[in-house]
Design a protein around this motif. Sequence first.
Motif, PDB file in Angstrom:
ATOM      1  N   ARG A 216       0.808  -1.220   0.000  1.00 33.67           N
ATOM      2  CA  ARG A 216       0.000   0.000   0.000  1.00 33.67           C
ATOM      3  C   ARG A 216       0.845   1.275   0.000  1.00 33.67           C
ATOM      4  N   ALA A 217       2.128   1.165   0.188  1.00 32.04           N
ATOM      5  CA  ALA A 217       2.967   2.368   0.237  1.00 32.04           C
ATOM      6  C   ALA A 217       4.265   2.154  -0.527  1.00 32.04           C
ATOM      7  N   THR A 218       4.124   1.732  -1.790  1.00 30.30           N
ATOM      8  CA  THR A 218       5.295   1.524  -2.631  1.00 30.30           C
ATOM      9  C   THR A 218       5.264   2.511  -3.790  1.00 30.30           C
ATOM     10  N   THR A 219       6.372   3.221  -3.993  1.00 28.27           N
ATOM     11  CA  THR A 219       6.459   4.137  -5.124  1.00 28.27           C
ATOM     12  C   THR A 219       7.106   3.423  -6.307  1.00 28.27           C
ATOM     13  N   VAL A 220       7.067   4.072  -7.457  1.00 27.53           N
ATOM     14  CA  VAL A 220       7.674   3.492  -8.656  1.00 27.53           C
ATOM     15  C   VAL A 220       9.163   3.280  -8.433  1.00 27.53           C
ATOM     16  N   GLU A 221       9.807   4.296  -7.824  1.00 29.82           N
ATOM     17  CA  GLU A 221      11.241   4.195  -7.558  1.00 29.82           C
ATOM     18  C   GLU A 221      11.546   2.955  -6.703  1.00 29.82           C
ATOM     19  N   LEU A 222      10.720   2.740  -5.696  1.00 33.86           N
ATOM     20  CA  LEU A 222      10.929   1.587  -4.819  1.00 33.86           C
ATOM     21  C   LEU A 222      10.625   0.284  -5.562  1.00 33.86           C
ATOM     22  N   ALA A 223       9.624   0.324  -6.442  1.00 33.77           N
ATOM     23  CA  ALA A 223       9.271  -0.865  -7.219  1.00 33.77           C
ATOM     24  C   ALA A 223      10.407  -1.255  -8.158  1.00 33.77           C
ATOM     25  N   ILE A 224      11.091  -0.233  -8.726  1.00 32.26           N
ATOM     26  CA  ILE A 224      12.261  -0.523  -9.570  1.00 32.26           C
ATOM     27  C   ILE A 224      13.292  -1.279  -8.752  1.00 32.26           C
ATOM     28  N   TYR A 225      13.521  -0.770  -7.560  1.00 29.18           N
ATOM     29  CA  TYR A 225      14.516  -1.375  -6.663  1.00 29.18           C
ATOM     30  C   TYR A 225      14.162  -2.819  -6.355  1.00 29.18           C
ATOM     31  N   HIS A 226      12.879  -3.067  -6.045  1.00 23.06           N
ATOM     32  CA  HIS A 226      12.461  -4.429  -5.724  1.00 23.06           C
ATOM     33  C   HIS A 226      12.591  -5.343  -6.930  1.00 23.06           C
ATOM     34  N   ALA A 227      12.121  -4.867  -8.092  1.00 21.25           N
ATOM     35  CA  ALA A 227      12.178  -5.676  -9.298  1.00 21.25           C
ATOM     36  C   ALA A 227      13.616  -6.039  -9.628  1.00 21.25           C
ATOM     37  N   PHE A 228      14.510  -5.087  -9.382  1.00 20.09           N
ATOM     38  CA  PHE A 228      15.903  -5.245  -9.763  1.00 20.09           C
ATOM     39  C   PHE A 228      16.651  -6.100  -8.759  1.00 20.09           C
ATOM     40  N   ARG A 229      16.476  -5.755  -7.494  1.00 21.22           N
ATOM     41  CA  ARG A 229      17.333  -6.314  -6.453  1.00 21.22           C
ATOM     42  C   ARG A 229      16.829  -7.686  -5.978  1.00 21.22           C
ATOM     43  N   PHE A 230      15.509  -7.820  -5.840  1.00 19.51           N
ATOM     44  CA  PHE A 230      14.999  -9.052  -5.213  1.00 19.51           C
ATOM     45  C   PHE A 230      14.423 -10.035  -6.220  1.00 19.51           C
ATOM     46  N   GLU A 231      13.690  -9.512  -7.245  1.00 14.57           N
ATOM     47  CA  GLU A 231      13.090 -10.429  -8.212  1.00 14.57           C
ATOM     48  C   GLU A 231      13.993 -10.614  -9.420  1.00 14.57           C
ATOM     49  N   PHE A 232      14.991  -9.735  -9.568  1.00 12.28           N
ATOM     50  CA  PHE A 232      15.865  -9.717 -10.728  1.00 12.28           C
ATOM     51  C   PHE A 232      15.078  -9.818 -12.029  1.00 12.28           C
ATOM     52  N   ASP A 233      13.957  -9.085 -12.082  1.00 13.80           N
ATOM     53  CA  ASP A 233      13.119  -9.017 -13.276  1.00 13.80           C
ATOM     54  C   ASP A 233      13.516  -7.748 -14.025  1.00 13.80           C
ATOM     55  N   LEU A 234      14.535  -7.879 -14.891  1.00 12.77           N
ATOM     56  CA  LEU A 234      15.087  -6.692 -15.546  1.00 12.77           C
ATOM     57  C   LEU A 234      14.070  -6.024 -16.464  1.00 12.77           C
ATOM     58  N   GLY A 235      13.250  -6.838 -17.135  1.00 12.26           N
ATOM     59  CA  GLY A 235      12.248  -6.276 -18.030  1.00 12.26           C
ATOM     60  C   GLY A 235      11.278  -5.380 -17.275  1.00 12.26           C
ATOM     61  N   ARG A 236      10.841  -5.843 -16.115  1.00 10.90           N
ATOM     62  CA  ARG A 236       9.883  -5.063 -15.340  1.00 10.90           C
ATOM     63  C   ARG A 236      10.563  -3.807 -14.767  1.00 10.90           C
ATOM     64  N   ALA A 237      11.812  -3.973 -14.298  1.00  9.67           N
ATOM     65  CA  ALA A 237      12.560  -2.818 -13.802  1.00  9.67           C
ATOM     66  C   ALA A 237      12.700  -1.770 -14.895  1.00  9.67           C
ATOM     67  N   ALA A 238      12.947  -2.243 -16.123  1.00 13.72           N
ATOM     68  CA  ALA A 238      13.124  -1.319 -17.238  1.00 13.72           C
ATOM     69  C   ALA A 238      11.837  -0.574 -17.541  1.00 13.72           C
ATOM     70  N   LEU A 239      10.725  -1.302 -17.560  1.00 13.39           N
ATOM     71  CA  LEU A 239       9.435  -0.678 -17.858  1.00 13.39           C
ATOM     72  C   LEU A 239       9.101   0.382 -16.804  1.00 13.39           C
ATOM     73  N   LEU A 240       9.308   0.024 -15.548  1.00 12.24           N
ATOM     74  CA  LEU A 240       9.052   0.977 -14.471  1.00 12.24           C
ATOM     75  C   LEU A 240       9.979   2.194 -14.572  1.00 12.24           C
ATOM     76  N   SER A 241      11.233   1.951 -15.009  1.00 17.91           N
ATOM     77  CA  SER A 241      12.176   3.054 -15.183  1.00 17.91           C
ATOM     78  C   SER A 241      11.667   4.053 -16.205  1.00 17.91           C
ATOM     79  N   LEU A 242      11.108   3.532 -17.304  1.00 17.77           N
ATOM     80  CA  LEU A 242      10.569   4.424 -18.333  1.00 17.77           C
ATOM     81  C   LEU A 242       9.423   5.258 -17.773  1.00 17.77           C
ATOM     82  N   ILE A 243       8.564   4.621 -17.006  1.00 12.39           N
ATOM     83  CA  ILE A 243       7.435   5.354 -16.414  1.00 12.39           C
ATOM     84  C   ILE A 243       7.943   6.438 -15.468  1.00 12.39           C
TER      85      ILE A 243
END
Lengths: 523, 230
Positions: A216-243
């Motif tokens: 309930r309190a996650t920003t896009v910046e934090l979501a990039i971090y999670h996608a990158f660091r914990f899920e290692f989902d580079l595609g999702r991190a990239a998409l969020l980065s563009l947003i």
Amino acid sequence: MARRAQPLGAVVPAGVAAGALVLALCLGTLAAVAWRAEAGGGLGAADWAAIRFTLFQAALSAGLSCALAIPVARALARRQFAGRGLLITLLGAPFILPVIVGVVGLLALFGRNGMVSAALAPLGLGPVDIYGLHGVLLAHVFFNLPLATRLILQGWLAIPAERFRLAAALGFGPGDVVRRLEVPMLREVLPGAFLVTFLICVTSFAVVLTLGGGPRATTVELAIYHAFRFEFDLGRAALLSLIQFGMCAAAALMALAVTVPGGFGAGLDRPLKRWDADHLGLRMQDAAWLGLAGLFLLVPLALIVLRGLAGLAEMPAAVYAAALRSLVVALVSAAVTVGLALPLALAANRLGGLRGTALQGAGMLAIAASPLVMGTGLFLLLFPVVDPVALALPVTAVVNAAMSLPFALRALGPVLAETERSHGRLADSLGLHGYTRLRLVTLPRLRRPLGFVLGLSAALSMGDLGVIALFADPAQATLPLQLYGLMGAYRMEAAAGAALLLLALSLGLFWIFDRGGRANAAV
Amino acid sequence: MLRFDGVEIRQGSFCLRADFEVAPGRILALLGASGAGKSTLIDAVAGFVTPRSGRITWQGQDITLRPPADRPVSILFQDNNLFPHLSVAQNVGLGLRPDLRLSSAQHDAVAGALARVGLAGFGGRMPGQLSGGQRSRVALARTLLRGRPVMLLDEPFAALGPALKSEMLDLVAALAKDAGATVLMVTHDPEDARAIASETALVADGRVHPPHPTGALLADPPEALRRYLG
């Protein structure tokens, strides 16, 4: 005036190269990210929630900061009291205060074991829960209320003193002054102040990392971090980065369109004589606002010092190693900032006109860039070539330098233009060109802003908890990351000590460089 | 001989024409109202403004398009004639070498020039520690060392009081006489012209009127000059 009949020299190529490097850092990394993003899928429900939360908390944070800043700035504008100058100087401090240190201070006041919870316990209330939206808002107001106050105060002081004299002569009451003078001023100043704070809150990472989180309190910046660091989902991190880049660019463009007032200008401590505000009621109202704002800003800082002193002995040895790493990163980052800013500013000034503005604009682009996006892009680019973890510290220094660059250009540009205006023709007529001119005229005149830029960029880099969180393993942690680790392990005494050390190093770096620029500087 | 050969300067809608010459060693006053174009003409000689047409020559050589530092001129601006962060001696030394790598003989020359303008022993001071008149003297000392045959004065003494101003003008006249330099000085005060200028040219109505001997011109002013003097 006719164009100067002198060779352009090495300045322009050097400046264009620096501009190209910044463009590559901001847009090249984005391109790397975009290329990668195609591989990923669309946005999930959690991503949409992150986007909504980012915009919602940023708008609310900026709105609260500006709304509270209005009465504080008004009180500062129309009252004279001992310590007024000091208070205005202190309002500039949160800008170089490491975010994670501010969070430690806020936790000491509002946290589960903080002063407020302790005070409420005997009444059977509490403990206060600071985590979540309201914690993020609290921290954002803590950091942005001072900035908004300075921006709005600038507007108040820009109203000529003669206007208030005329208002007094015409018998204006407080209400008339509000209607005829203050509301029109606020209408001009507020949009800029709101957008600047909004932009800061959209890109805010460390606050959300420590106080937010959860679905309930996650920003896009934090979501990039999670996608990158914990899920290692580079595609999702990239998409969020563009947003993230799109949101920042839109906010930055809007901020440019409404011409943001400069918050760091001189002369903010000039008091104004106000005849209309000489009522007991208004005086008490102003005192209350200044007192509350002062307490809100100063108590957390005081708690950092008090608890930190107690915690210094508890710090593990790793903290000192991290502090040393951070110092090196900060100094390198400061050097890179000046190494980019100086040729950029010189070349933009020399080119002048549209080409100069374009070069300047390239340097300012980092305003819209997010450090995590830059870090993600650099990772994607470096990943096939070297082990990115090995480059964690250099990448941090460079990304920090890019983030400081807009401030550096704003500090150097006007002084450089003024130097050329006052002394350019004399230097031309005496045949001072190239390196000689740089050594004898330009650098001595730029000494003060250069000291400020070195201090600011070193302090910002020292306290930054952003891109380093993407890459580093514990063996390479900087002091802010080490501090975050201690907080995560609930070692609060050691964390308080590390926070005090980080605070002292950041302010110390700023003070030393800024002082160095001022000392013996002949005017 | 400094010659203006069909010179026409345009800045937006403003236009100034000049077609006259000054003999070496003379002091010429350019007299006129503010905005008449006196400083613009000086700027064209110094290389800060490029004429749209015509030529400026010195001893037969065309200098119209040369960079400012390569012209046979020294210029004193209205203000900012010294670098505030450099010492008096350094400011004067720039007249010898722009990179300030001076030999000991050149250091002596700097001290000598300062003595000549009445500032012996002031070399170590900063400009901010000097009075307005002293700052003007420092700039004149540098002009002395540059040794350029043409001196341009763009009202550098305008901020000084009357006594100090006439003292500085006398110093300029003496230095120019020693060096055999030609002087072009901008002024809006006919008394300045009377004090040191052998010739005076009125700048008005978009052109530089032909120079005349100052005494005769001021004693019997033509129509345009009468309008300016009031």
